[in-house]
Design a protein around this motif. Sequence first.
Motif, PDB file in Angstrom:
ATOM      1  N   ALA A 120      -6.893 -21.593  -7.850  1.00 11.30           N
ATOM      2  CA  ALA A 120      -6.956 -21.056  -6.489  1.00 11.30           C
ATOM      3  C   ALA A 120      -8.398 -20.805  -6.069  1.00 11.30           C
ATOM      4  CB  ALA A 120      -6.141 -19.762  -6.409  1.00 11.30           C
ATOM      5  N   LEU A 121      -9.200 -20.261  -6.971  1.00 12.34           N
ATOM      6  CA  LEU A 121     -10.605 -20.001  -6.662  1.00 12.34           C
ATOM      7  C   LEU A 121     -11.362 -21.309  -6.441  1.00 12.34           C
ATOM      8  CD1 LEU A 121     -11.346 -17.121  -9.212  1.00 12.34           C
ATOM      9  CD2 LEU A 121     -11.099 -16.918  -6.732  1.00 12.34           C
ATOM     10  N   GLU A 122     -11.020 -22.311  -7.253  1.00  8.78           N
ATOM     11  CA  GLU A 122     -11.667 -23.623  -7.117  1.00  8.78           C
ATOM     12  C   GLU A 122     -11.329 -24.224  -5.758  1.00  8.78           C
ATOM     13  OE1 GLU A 122     -14.025 -26.848  -8.587  1.00  8.78           O
ATOM     14  OE2 GLU A 122     -13.736 -24.801  -9.270  1.00  8.78           O
ATOM     15  N   TRP A 123     -10.084 -24.117  -5.326  1.00 11.18           N
ATOM     16  CA  TRP A 123      -9.672 -24.662  -4.045  1.00 11.18           C
ATOM     17  C   TRP A 123     -10.392 -23.951  -2.905  1.00 11.18           C
ATOM     18  CZ3 TRP A 123      -8.292 -28.491  -1.447  1.00 11.18           C
ATOM     19  CH2 TRP A 123      -7.637 -28.398  -0.220  1.00 11.18           C
ATOM     20  N   GLU A 124     -10.529 -22.629  -3.010  1.00  7.06           N
ATOM     21  CA  GLU A 124     -11.243 -21.883  -1.976  1.00  7.06           C
ATOM     22  C   GLU A 124     -12.707 -22.325  -1.899  1.00  7.06           C
ATOM     23  OE1 GLU A 124     -10.067 -19.850   0.318  1.00  7.06           O
ATOM     24  OE2 GLU A 124      -8.072 -20.286  -0.481  1.00  7.06           O
ATOM     25  N   ARG A 125     -13.279 -22.636  -3.059  1.00  8.69           N
ATOM     26  CA  ARG A 125     -14.677 -23.081  -3.086  1.00  8.69           C
ATOM     27  C   ARG A 125     -14.824 -24.434  -2.403  1.00  8.69           C
ATOM     28  NH1 ARG A 125     -18.356 -25.517  -6.815  1.00  8.69           N
ATOM     29  NH2 ARG A 125     -16.669 -25.994  -8.252  1.00  8.69           N
ATOM     30  N   LYS A 127     -12.840 -25.663  -0.076  1.00  4.27           N
ATOM     31  CA  LYS A 127     -12.621 -25.473   1.355  1.00  4.27           C
ATOM     32  C   LYS A 127     -13.875 -24.928   2.027  1.00  4.27           C
ATOM     33  CE  LYS A 127      -8.857 -22.991   1.427  1.00  4.27           C
ATOM     34  NZ  LYS A 127      -7.681 -22.274   1.996  1.00  4.27           N
ATOM     35  N   ALA A 128     -14.536 -23.973   1.328  1.00  3.56           N
ATOM     36  CA  ALA A 128     -15.762 -23.407   1.894  1.00  3.56           C
ATOM     37  C   ALA A 128     -16.843 -24.474   1.997  1.00  3.56           C
ATOM     38  CB  ALA A 128     -16.243 -22.245   1.030  1.00  3.56           C
ATOM     39  N   SER A 131     -16.177 -26.764   4.957  1.00  2.00           N
ATOM     40  CA  SER A 131     -16.461 -26.158   6.259  1.00  2.00           C
ATOM     41  C   SER A 131     -17.951 -26.166   6.581  1.00  2.00           C
ATOM     42  CB  SER A 131     -15.940 -24.721   6.294  1.00  2.00           C
ATOM     43  OG  SER A 131     -16.685 -23.890   5.423  1.00  2.00           O
TER      44      SER A 131
END
Length: 252
Positions: A120-125, A127-128, A131
């Motif tokens: 989950a943390l990897e996916w958020e990274r 996505k960031a 962006s």
Amino acid sequence: MKQTAITISMINEQGMNRTESQTLRAVDGEQRMTSMEIAELTGKTHFNVMKAIRNMEPAWLKVGQFHFELTSYLDAQGKERPCYLLTKTECLYIATKFNDEARARLVLRWQQLEEDRREALEWERWKARWSQIERPQGQRLLGVSDEEILDEADDIIGDELDELNRASDNCYTPTDIGAPFGLEGRDLNSFLCDKGVIHWSKGQWRLTPKYLHQGLTEDRSFIYHGRNGHRKTQSRLVWTEKGRDFVLGLIG
């Protein structure tokens, strides 16, 4: 003792698991497991798990720790029932009263939770990072095909991995080192494990404490997709020039 009422509907709204027997995650920034899931994993009744936790709490307090967090949930009949919400350390302490198989199930479940959290943390990274991609002024994503988005995402991932793995560029895999001796990578790892050089920890080979910080190895990360199609990141131990010479010396 701190007590907080939690209903199943509230759990769902917070993005936690859907059934009352599953894990509550990321409470106050820390993963927790309910006594219901402990019961499910270990094959015990929730009543007996609650009893075991209550009996072990005084000893936990005696060594300067906190009370176990007591919360509650609404069962299928809408009745409020007590349950505990435990950290990993607290769970493993409770597990000392279980048999070997039950302890193993609990340890493996925590390993799965930690892997899910890393995903989950990897996916958020990612996505960031997406962006922050610079685009010409006024350009919009409308009309951009899925293939183009995936191609650009792959480029980003490739750049990230390239940077992450730079220190391991000139390193050797166990297969590289073992090949001249007719050893597959897994055979060499087994040999090094028997020698006390590496050990299996959290799903990968790691150096034992005796050989840490000697410049023998680096981590090489890679991305793969699990059976459920979710992208996962994992690292493998590779050997530096110094590390390869060290391993060759052990092989003799």
